[in-house]
Scaffold this active site. Structure first.
Site, PDB file in Angstrom:
ATOM      1  N   SER A 146       1.152  -0.999   0.350  1.00 18.01           N
ATOM      2  CA  SER A 146      -0.291   0.233  -0.321  1.00 18.01           C
ATOM      3  C   SER A 146       0.896   1.003   0.223  1.00 18.01           C
ATOM      4  O   SER A 146       2.117   1.374   0.493  1.00 18.01           O
ATOM      5  CB  SER A 146      -0.702   0.195   1.518  1.00 18.01           C
ATOM      6  OG  SER A 146      -1.668   1.577   1.231  1.00 18.01           O
TER       7      SER A 146
ATOM      8  N   TYR B 290      -1.687  -0.851  10.385  1.00 16.99           N
ATOM      9  CA  TYR B 290      -1.793  -0.974   8.895  1.00 16.99           C
ATOM     10  C   TYR B 290      -0.234  -0.312   8.546  1.00 16.99           C
ATOM     11  O   TYR B 290       0.396  -1.483   7.057  1.00 16.99           O
ATOM     12  CB  TYR B 290      -2.888  -0.779   8.338  1.00 16.99           C
ATOM     13  CG  TYR B 290      -3.500  -0.992   6.896  1.00 16.99           C
ATOM     14  CD1 TYR B 290      -3.580  -2.330   6.157  1.00 16.99           C
ATOM     15  CD2 TYR B 290      -3.091   0.031   5.861  1.00 16.99           C
ATOM     16  CE1 TYR B 290      -3.930  -2.267   5.568  1.00 16.99           C
ATOM     17  CE2 TYR B 290      -3.280   0.097   4.535  1.00 16.99           C
ATOM     18  CZ  TYR B 290      -3.520  -1.354   4.600  1.00 16.99           C
ATOM     19  OH  TYR B 290      -3.836  -1.088   2.579  1.00 16.99           O
TER      20      TYR B 290
HETATM   21  N1  NAP Z   1      -9.090  -0.850  -0.974  1.00 16.12           N
HETATM   22  C1  NAP Z   1      -7.552   0.124  -1.647  1.00 16.12           C
HETATM   23  O1  NAP Z   1      -7.692   1.613  -1.399  1.00 16.12           O
HETATM   24  C2  NAP Z   1      -5.916  -0.356  -1.231  1.00 16.12           C
HETATM   25  C3  NAP Z   1      -5.664   0.134  -0.990  1.00 16.12           C
HETATM   26  C4  NAP Z   1      -4.121  -0.291  -0.569  1.00 16.12           C
HETATM   27  C5  NAP Z   1      -2.820  -1.711  -0.316  1.00 16.12           C
HETATM   28  N2  NAP Z   1      -4.862  -2.399  -0.586  1.00 16.12           N
HETATM   29  C6  NAP Z   1      -4.881  -3.281  -0.300  1.00 16.12           C
HETATM   30  O2  NAP Z   1      -5.086  -4.216  -1.495  1.00 16.12           O
HETATM   31  C7  NAP Z   1      -5.617  -5.788  -0.829  1.00 16.12           C
HETATM   32  C8  NAP Z   1      -6.680  -6.268  -0.761  1.00 16.12           C
HETATM   33  O3  NAP Z   1      -7.941  -5.134  -0.428  1.00 16.12           O
HETATM   34  P1  NAP Z   1      -8.968  -4.273  -0.996  1.00 16.12           P
HETATM   35  O4  NAP Z   1      -9.677  -3.425  -0.852  1.00 16.12           O
HETATM   36  O5  NAP Z   1      -9.463  -5.866  -2.471  1.00 16.12           O
HETATM   37  O6  NAP Z   1      -9.636  -6.212   0.341  1.00 16.12           O
HETATM   38  P2  NAP Z   1     -11.617  -6.772   0.104  1.00 16.12           P
HETATM   39  O7  NAP Z   1     -12.254  -6.092  -1.250  1.00 16.12           O
HETATM   40  O8  NAP Z   1     -11.894  -6.270   1.575  1.00 16.12           O
HETATM   41  O9  NAP Z   1     -10.680  -8.051  -0.573  1.00 16.12           O
HETATM   42  C9  NAP Z   1     -10.103  -8.697   0.328  1.00 16.12           C
HETATM   43  C10 NAP Z   1      -9.670 -10.313   0.251  1.00 16.12           C
HETATM   44  O10 NAP Z   1      -8.581 -10.399   1.748  1.00 16.12           O
HETATM   45  C11 NAP Z   1      -9.798 -11.510   1.353  1.00 16.12           C
HETATM   46  N3  NAP Z   1      -9.096 -11.737   3.223  1.00 16.12           N
HETATM   47  C12 NAP Z   1      -9.179 -11.647   4.248  1.00 16.12           C
HETATM   48  N4  NAP Z   1      -8.587 -11.328   5.645  1.00 16.12           N
HETATM   49  C13 NAP Z   1      -7.817 -12.810   4.514  1.00 16.12           C
HETATM   50  C14 NAP Z   1      -7.672 -14.297   5.609  1.00 16.12           C
HETATM   51  N5  NAP Z   1      -7.149 -13.695   6.456  1.00 16.12           N
HETATM   52  N6  NAP Z   1      -6.981 -15.282   4.675  1.00 16.12           N
HETATM   53  C15 NAP Z   1      -7.709 -15.620   3.654  1.00 16.12           C
HETATM   54  N7  NAP Z   1      -8.060 -14.029   2.750  1.00 16.12           N
HETATM   55  C16 NAP Z   1      -8.579 -12.950   3.650  1.00 16.12           C
HETATM   56  C17 NAP Z   1     -10.952 -11.085   1.479  1.00 16.12           C
HETATM   57  O11 NAP Z   1     -12.403 -12.565   1.684  1.00 16.12           O
HETATM   58  P3  NAP Z   1     -12.737 -12.813   3.142  1.00 16.12           P
HETATM   59  O12 NAP Z   1     -12.811 -11.404   4.459  1.00 16.12           O
HETATM   60  O13 NAP Z   1     -14.409 -13.029   2.951  1.00 16.12           O
HETATM   61  O14 NAP Z   1     -11.677 -13.841   3.578  1.00 16.12           O
HETATM   62  C18 NAP Z   1     -11.082 -10.737   0.376  1.00 16.12           C
HETATM   63  O15 NAP Z   1     -11.186 -11.754  -0.501  1.00 16.12           O
HETATM   64  C19 NAP Z   1      -4.850  -5.747   1.228  1.00 16.12           C
HETATM   65  O16 NAP Z   1      -3.794  -6.023   1.432  1.00 16.12           O
HETATM   66  C20 NAP Z   1      -5.016  -4.360   1.194  1.00 16.12           C
HETATM   67  O17 NAP Z   1      -4.105  -3.673   2.134  1.00 16.12           O
HETATM   68  C21 NAP Z   1      -5.959  -1.515  -0.448  1.00 16.12           C
END
Ligand code: NAP
Length: 242
Positions: free
Chosen positions: A140, A153
């Site tokens: 991130s 985080y």
């Molecule tokens: N959205 C942003 O703006 C943003 C920005 C920078 C970085 N990121 C990073 O991008 C990645 C994905 O984020 P996102 O925004 O796409 O989130 P999201 O839509 O909430 O998706 C997260 C995914 O990870 C799964 N997950 C969570 N905890 C888990 C675990 N312990 N074991 C296996 N699966 C798990 C969730 O499914 P379940 O909860 O059902 O298990 C879901 O499939 C993360 O690493 C986040 O830090 C996001």
């Protein structure tokens, strides 16, 4: 005919991980989809992609992380690409130091850092056997800037970026290890962040927040960049320049 390559995307039932799984599938990979708590969404995505496979596993659990990789290799007989995308957070203002309790730190580190470590360690022998193994970890912009949903985080993402460099240095030449650091992306996580969304769209050189497909394109780019290892690619519309 060469056998189709196999990719495992952790946390791919939604958001960025699901977009990465779709893109990998379009690029000809057989894809293992994973999540911990949303098997219906994960199964639905796997059913929509040719020869995809869903595994429910919480990467924070030691046995489950190892078993996840074993199930993928049992199913396909190989593993070529690991995308460490699963992540968790808490929304805590940085100045509220007391709210970032040891319990919060442990919950976030258990998934983001130790979970990623466990899956990667289990995958390494198979990635090495691939002959062209690649790991891409989703960090991130919070991993290198004083930003993000909470201090624990942001520090977990900083740890992942140094882990990327350490593993790249250790696992070459057989395995390349890189990371993508997204800025503010349009997902369920960021939906309530109206203020930051407007700010990024107004200030970032590319004048919009990111899409999950923007991040997926960066992940695929690193997988295909065969002379790149130990790099962290920002996918933030240039927001870090402001
Ligand atoms: N959205 C942003 O703006 C943003 C920005 C920078 C970085 N990121 C990073 O991008 C990645 C994905 O984020 P996102 O925004 O796409 O989130 P999201 O839509 O909430 O998706 C997260 C995914 O990870 C799964 N997950 C969570 N905890 C888990 C675990 N312990 N074991 C296996 N699966 C798990 C969730 O499914 P379940 O909860 O059902 O298990 C879901 O499939 C993360 O690493 C986040 O830090 C996001």
């Amino acid at each position: 005919m060469t056998e189709q390559r196999v990719a495992l995307v952790t946390g791919s039932s939604a958001g960025i991980g699901a977009a990465v799984a779709r893109r990998l599938s379009r690029a000809g990979y057989r894809v293992a989809v994973n999540s911990a708590r949303s098997p219906e969404a994960g199964l639905e995505l796997a059913r929509s992609l040719p020869d995809a496979f869903y595994v429910q596993a919480d990467i924070a659990e030691e046995h489950a992380a190892r078993h996840l990789v074993e199930q993928v290799v049992d199913h396909y007989g190989r593993l070529d690409v690991l995308v460490n995308n699963a992540g968790t957070t808490r929304f805590i203002p940085h100045a509220d130091l007391a709210a970032a309790t040891p319990k919060v730190w442990r919950e976030i580190f258990d998934v983001n850092v130790i979970g990623t470590w466990q899956v990667t360690v289990a995958a390494v022998p198979h990635l090495r056997a691939s002959g062209d193994g690649a790991v891409v970890t989703v960090s991130s912009i919070a991993g290198s800037r004083p930003a993000g949903s909470s201090i624990p985080y942001a520090v977990s993402k900083a740890a992942l970026e140094h882990l990327t460099r350490l593993l790249a240095s250790t696992l070459g030449p057989e395995i390349r290890v890189n990371a993508v650091a997204p800025g503010l992306i349009d997902t369920a996580w960021t939906e309530p962040l109206t203020g930051p969304r407007e700010q990024v769209a107004a200030l970032a050189p590319l004048r919009r927040i990111g899409t999950v497909d923007d991040v997926a394109a960066a992940v695929l780019g690193l997988i295909d960049s065969r002379y790149t290892t130990g790099s962290v690619l920002l996918a933030d519309g240039g927001a870090h320049l402001r």
